[in-house]
Scaffold this active site. Structure first.
Site, mmCIF file in Angstrom:
data_model
loop_
_atom_site.group_PDB
_atom_site.id
_atom_site.type_symbol
_atom_site.label_atom_id
_atom_site.label_comp_id
_atom_site.label_asym_id
_atom_site.label_seq_id
_atom_site.Cartn_x
_atom_site.Cartn_y
_atom_site.Cartn_z
ATOM 1 N N GLY A 124 1.142 -1.360 0.025
ATOM 2 C CA GLY A 124 -0.034 0.330 -0.264
ATOM 3 C C GLY A 124 0.817 1.448 -0.073
ATOM 4 N N SER A 199 -5.385 6.468 5.441
ATOM 5 C CA SER A 199 -5.182 7.531 5.182
ATOM 6 C C SER A 199 -3.752 7.438 4.827
ATOM 7 C CB SER A 199 -4.827 7.472 6.607
ATOM 8 O OG SER A 199 -4.115 6.467 7.420
ATOM 9 N N GLU A 354 -5.287 -1.309 11.938
ATOM 10 C CA GLU A 354 -4.101 -2.733 11.131
ATOM 11 C C GLU A 354 -3.964 -3.981 12.431
ATOM 12 O OE1 GLU A 354 0.076 -1.124 11.450
ATOM 13 O OE2 GLU A 354 -0.958 -0.103 9.728
#
Length: 483
Positions: A124, A199, A354
């Site tokens: 990511g 984010s 997470e």
């Protein structure tokens, strides 16, 4: 919701991995027999550098005005993909004998000589950080990745780049990889995006904003930012390295133009990756310590200090006598009157982000109910983590109630004992560690594709096996410290 389907195969070993720094994936059978704890797990585990901070360091060093020296950087598939991507854009990396990495920056503003291809893998941070870096060199960059990467959202980030002068062409489904980016000589200085899904969209634009000729004013248009610690990490990181960032209001920032100087910097240990090892103490009624824990940090993994006590564990922090900026975090698992491990239901736990897969493993084993809330954004991570956790819980014989942004666990007093299972990982490193934690208390558990942990923790199976062992802790004093 049904369980997510398996992603297409992806490399299990980083392309730049050194044999000395990791155990080859071929060393681990598939499925991997997760070791069950024969007694309280006790030990000290040194976790490697933070992936989130490593990739932020690599990006900032690559766009700085001069060379940088980075200490404690993580070497994993995600960080090697970042190095490869930044190398394609003109940065240069040298691995020193002492483990430090010397970074020569890329030539900001100099047009690319030819189109550049970037492989994002399933990272990511590469998908969301590199596009804004690529916009600093006029030219064309094509980004693609693993099959699993092609279903991870990209639209808000790419919309922000389009607002500031980059031409965005989707080569597949709109809003997803693969994508072709073409940037000219002019870069705009204002963007407004909805970063509710990740984010990383905000962090990706903020990290390289100082090298835009007029800087960047960035606004988040959504109701709330998921994992706000990661945005705070980015802003603090930039300020610590000489970048002038104003917080205009909640969800709005102004990054002033100016090339950051080259730095010498050290990366904190990965506190998120410390979670499974600390959870081992909670599951077995043992004691596990992680040294070099920062006394103050923006890492989301610092939430273990509050999450683990919710499951009945005791958490303590002992400052380092030579450095008050760090210390040792120790977790002691709860036990009942007979000395047997006791994991309490945590009730409602909001915003585990997470950390949710490891918290979910504890919730599966806890006696009472746990409700993980505010985690809907995890559906856009390496896999749909809410669906994956619910599916794997069912494989262990527990029905978990899944809603749009929450998971409800009944507790073993209601559901009964778990049964052994061969857990799927969906090419998601945190689903692999989820299964390993469950396996501590469920003998016969196996984990498919444990090598996917190489994404952020290449030697996880070796570290885990060395800590857990498989025989009672008092019979293995030589394993009491895992280095």
């Amino acid at each position: 919701m049904t369980a997510p389907g398996p992603a297409a195969p992806s490399p299990t070993t980083p392309p730049c991995a050194s044999a000395a720094s990791r155990t080859p994936a071929s060393a681990w059978p598939d499925p991997w027999p997760a070791p069950a704890a024969a007694g309280p797990v006790r030990g000290t585990v040194r976790v490697p550098g933070s992936k989130s901070l490593t990739n932020r360091c690599l990006v900032l060093a690559a766009i700085s005005a001069g060379p940088s020296v980075l200490h404690g950087v993580l070497r994993s598939r995600d960080t090697d993909l970042m190095r490869t991507a930044l190398t394609a854009l003109g940065a240069r990396f040298e691995d020193r004998a002492d483990g430090a990495v010397v970074v020569q920056p890329l030539p900001v503003g100099v047009p690319l000589e030819e189109p550049v291809a970037v492989d994002c893998g399933l990272a990511g941070t590469v998908m969301r950080f590199v596009p804004a870096v690529a916009a600093l060199r006029p030219g064309t960059v094509v980004l693609d990745g693993d099959a699993g990467a092609r279903v991870r959202p990209m639209a808000p980030l790419l919309d922000g780049l389009a607002q500031t002068g980059t031409r965005v062409e989707f080569l597949g489904a709109e809003g997803f990889l693969p994508v072709r980016l073409t940037t000219g000589e002019e870069l705009g200085a204002e963007a407004a995006i909805d970063s509710s899904a990740s984010s990383q969209f905000l962090s990706g634009l903020l990290l390289s904003a100082a090298r835009r000729p007029a800087g960047l004013t960035l606004r988040h248009t959504g109701a709330q930012v998921p994992s706000p610690e990661h945005v705070a990490m980015t802003v603090q990181f930039l300020r610590e390295h000489g970048v002038h960032v104003d917080t205009l209001e909640e969800g709005a920032w102004r990054v002033h133009p100016g090339a950051p100087a080259g730095v010498e910097s050290a990366v904190e240990p990965d506190l998120s990756n410390a979670g499974p090892f600390l959870a081992a103490a909670a599951v077995t009624g043992g004691e596990v310590s992680v040294p070099d824990w920062p006394a103050a940090t923006t890492q989301i993994g610092d939430r273990w200090r509050s999450i683990l006590p919710a499951f009945g564990a005791e958490v303590s922090f002992t400052p380092d006598p030579t450095d008050d900026a760090r210390g040792t975090l120790t977790v002691r698992g709860g036990v009942d009157e007979a000395g047997r491990p006791r994991i309490a239901g945590a009730g409602e736990l909001a915003g585990t982000a997470e950390l949710a897969p490891t918290a979910a493993a504890l919730a599966l084993l806890a006696s009472g109910p746990t409700h993980l809330t505010g985690i809907g954004h995890l559906r856009g991570h390496e896999t749909d983590r809410l669906a994956a956790i619910a599916a794997e819980a069912g494989r262990f014989g527990v029905r978990v109630e899944e809603s749009a942004d929450a998971l409800a666990f009944p507790g073993s007093d209601s559901s009964g004992p778990l049964r052994p299972a061969e857990a799927r990982t969906y090419h998601d490193h945190r689903m692999a560690t989820f299964a390993a934690v469950v396996g501590l208390a469920v003998p016969g558990t196996a984990v498919q594709d444990v090598a996917t942990t190489a994404k952020t923790l290449p030697d996880f199976p070796a570290l885990w096996t060395a800590l857990v062992g498989g025989e009672p802790a008092h019979d293995r004093p030589e394993r009491d410290e895992v280095r």
